[in-house]
Design a protein around this motif. Sequence first.
Motif, PDB file in Angstrom:
ATOM      1  N   GLU A 216       0.825  -1.214   0.000  1.00 54.58           N
ATOM      2  CA  GLU A 216       0.000   0.000   0.000  1.00 54.58           C
ATOM      3  C   GLU A 216       0.859   1.265   0.000  1.00 54.58           C
ATOM      4  OE1 GLU A 216      -3.245   0.229  -0.226  1.00 54.58           O
ATOM      5  OE2 GLU A 216      -3.665  -1.922  -0.159  1.00 54.58           O
ATOM      6  N   GLY A 217       2.164   1.086  -0.140  1.00 53.33           N
ATOM      7  CA  GLY A 217       3.055   2.239  -0.229  1.00 53.33           C
ATOM      8  C   GLY A 217       3.593   2.735   1.101  1.00 53.33           C
ATOM      9  N   LYS A 218       3.340   2.006   2.187  1.00 56.05           N
ATOM     10  CA  LYS A 218       3.841   2.432   3.502  1.00 56.05           C
ATOM     11  C   LYS A 218       5.318   2.032   3.651  1.00 56.05           C
ATOM     12  CE  LYS A 218       0.078   4.070   5.484  1.00 56.05           C
ATOM     13  NZ  LYS A 218      -0.005   5.477   5.894  1.00 56.05           N
ATOM     14  N   ARG A 219       6.070   2.889   4.353  1.00 54.97           N
ATOM     15  CA  ARG A 219       7.438   2.522   4.726  1.00 54.97           C
ATOM     16  C   ARG A 219       7.345   1.761   6.054  1.00 54.97           C
ATOM     17  NH1 ARG A 219      10.333   7.569   5.871  1.00 54.97           N
ATOM     18  NH2 ARG A 219       8.271   8.133   6.605  1.00 54.97           N
ATOM     19  N   VAL A 220       7.830   0.532   6.043  1.00 50.91           N
ATOM     20  CA  VAL A 220       7.617  -0.357   7.195  1.00 50.91           C
ATOM     21  C   VAL A 220       8.950  -0.933   7.666  1.00 50.91           C
ATOM     22  CG1 VAL A 220       6.434  -2.437   8.029  1.00 50.91           C
ATOM     23  CG2 VAL A 220       5.351  -1.014   6.267  1.00 50.91           C
ATOM     24  N   ALA A 221       9.134  -0.972   8.987  1.00 50.79           N
ATOM     25  CA  ALA A 221      10.267  -1.706   9.580  1.00 50.79           C
ATOM     26  C   ALA A 221       9.701  -2.896  10.339  1.00 50.79           C
ATOM     27  CB  ALA A 221      11.059  -0.805  10.526  1.00 50.79           C
ATOM     28  N   LEU A 222      10.223  -4.082  10.044  1.00 51.03           N
ATOM     29  CA  LEU A 222       9.812  -5.321  10.714  1.00 51.03           C
ATOM     30  C   LEU A 222      10.929  -5.724  11.678  1.00 51.03           C
ATOM     31  CD1 LEU A 222       7.911  -7.812  10.956  1.00 51.03           C
ATOM     32  CD2 LEU A 222       9.090  -8.787   8.977  1.00 51.03           C
ATOM     33  N   LEU A 223      10.624  -5.755  12.958  1.00 54.35           N
ATOM     34  CA  LEU A 223      11.625  -6.055  13.996  1.00 54.35           C
ATOM     35  C   LEU A 223      11.325  -7.412  14.620  1.00 54.35           C
ATOM     36  CD1 LEU A 223      11.844  -2.939  13.691  1.00 54.35           C
ATOM     37  CD2 LEU A 223      12.022  -2.783  16.168  1.00 54.35           C
ATOM     38  N   GLU A 224      12.347  -8.237  14.748  1.00 48.35           N
ATOM     39  CA  GLU A 224      12.163  -9.561  15.351  1.00 48.35           C
ATOM     40  C   GLU A 224      13.268  -9.769  16.406  1.00 48.35           C
ATOM     41  OE1 GLU A 224      10.212 -12.371  15.548  1.00 48.35           O
ATOM     42  OE2 GLU A 224      11.855 -13.174  16.758  1.00 48.35           O
TER      43      GLU A 224
END
Length: 514
Positions: free
Chosen positions: A59-67
Amino acid sequence: MTNDSSLSYAGLPEAPSSYWLESTEREQFSSLDKDVEVDVAVVGGGITGITLACLLAEEGKRVALLEAGRLLTGTTGHTTAKISAQHDLIYDELIHHIGAEKARLYYEANSEALAFIRERVSKHHIECDLTREDAYVYTTTVDNIEKIDNEWVAYQRLGIPGERVERIPFEIDSKAAIVMSDQARFHPVAYLQHLVKSFVERGGLVFENTTALSIDHGDPASIVKTAAGHTVTCRDVVSCSHFPFYSVQGFYFARMYAERSYVLALRMKDEYPGGMYLSCDDPPRSIRQVHYNGENLLIVGGEKHKTGQGICTIKHYEALEQFARETFGDLEIAYRWSAQDLTTLDNIPYIGRVTQNEPYAFIATGYRKWGMSTGTAAALLLKDMILGVDNKYEELFSPSRFYADPAFRHFLSTNTDVAVHLLAGKLELVRRHPDSVEPGEGSVVQVYGKRAGAYREDDGTLHLVDTTCTHMGCEVEWNEGDRTWDCPCHGSRFSYKGEVLEGPAKKPLKSYTE
Ligand code: FES
């Protein structure tokens, strides 16, 4: 948990390892080593976090995925991987508890999740053993026939496609069963690897070995702080970690309980008749097939107990092994692993805003054992909430709901249980000295008059930890099957060195030897 010197690993692989993780090559990602700014921070690299991150990036969002560890190594990597809206016997209970309309919504949310996975796999040609299967809940006891009949009435009332039958196609003396048609099984890690790749190709940021600790709410931005001292500045924060990393005001540790269950993967020689099976008896039994990369495996799961409570955990594997051999003959056990699941007070997951006062902080948790469908349903719902799109499932899953009955009764009994365990470990008289702990053995011991946890590696190295859980002070117990220290109060788990494996605890057990 009881120590039992008579236990053996005969017939069982000595160490637990998940077939899903062992049968796939997984890309590694570096940890967050600087401050970053994005639109959305997603915490937790299982099915919910990965699916949500992927959808938001599209959807065009800037996303950071943290694990906190490595992607997919939590509950998603240790599931039995059935994708189904048949969550044991639940629809009769839901109708009585929340009414037929909401019970139907529960079915629809999970069915839409299955349809989403099917469409994704088909559109992107993902090789993940996605196979249509009918799902069965059966009983071997006369006493449970009425429950099956009531569930069948609920299916008919809600318009759920299915059937009421007597038998299942195994050497199991089933008395009654209910079938939900056209459900599915798959290889969850193979499927989700594809979504991770797609996310990264769209510019998504993935950080492994990155523990999110807290959120500072600001306007218009929130700041997620990590254990290493870095920050993620963003508008929306979503906790998709198994236990919410951020739950202070929601008191989620008191609104869920943790259970462990066990899985064996066995090499099959015979033809499998199809279908996915679950008994509603005690202890439960789960059966399904895997056919992936030329490997033909039978997955047998079951047993269950509250985390940190019950018999020596290796006995649960042995009980499954006995069931598998009695039912399917002499099969080779290729893998064994265990899983931890969180159950909410009313059996409906918490998906939505952490509290009503925090518009940009979301959680998804409490899937019981049905994370493949519910985790996907959560990602679809949370995507809409973050984008400001109406979604008909928002109220059903809202963490702020309160359905008084039976949740409140359950709340009281769950917390009485915690109080008992808080005291029990403190009063226990421990006399064993650490010197008596054998290689490969773990045990509660006494060190300078204090209760401690000892584990001796095969090479003789002794690890000693303080057994007081860093969450709220209960005493952890030794888990022989997984070689971990498990907390009986809210399900935190620690390695034999004391490192946090599962929350709500965030700090390691104090080590006396490192
Ligand atoms: Fe809450 Fe251990 S998990 S006291």
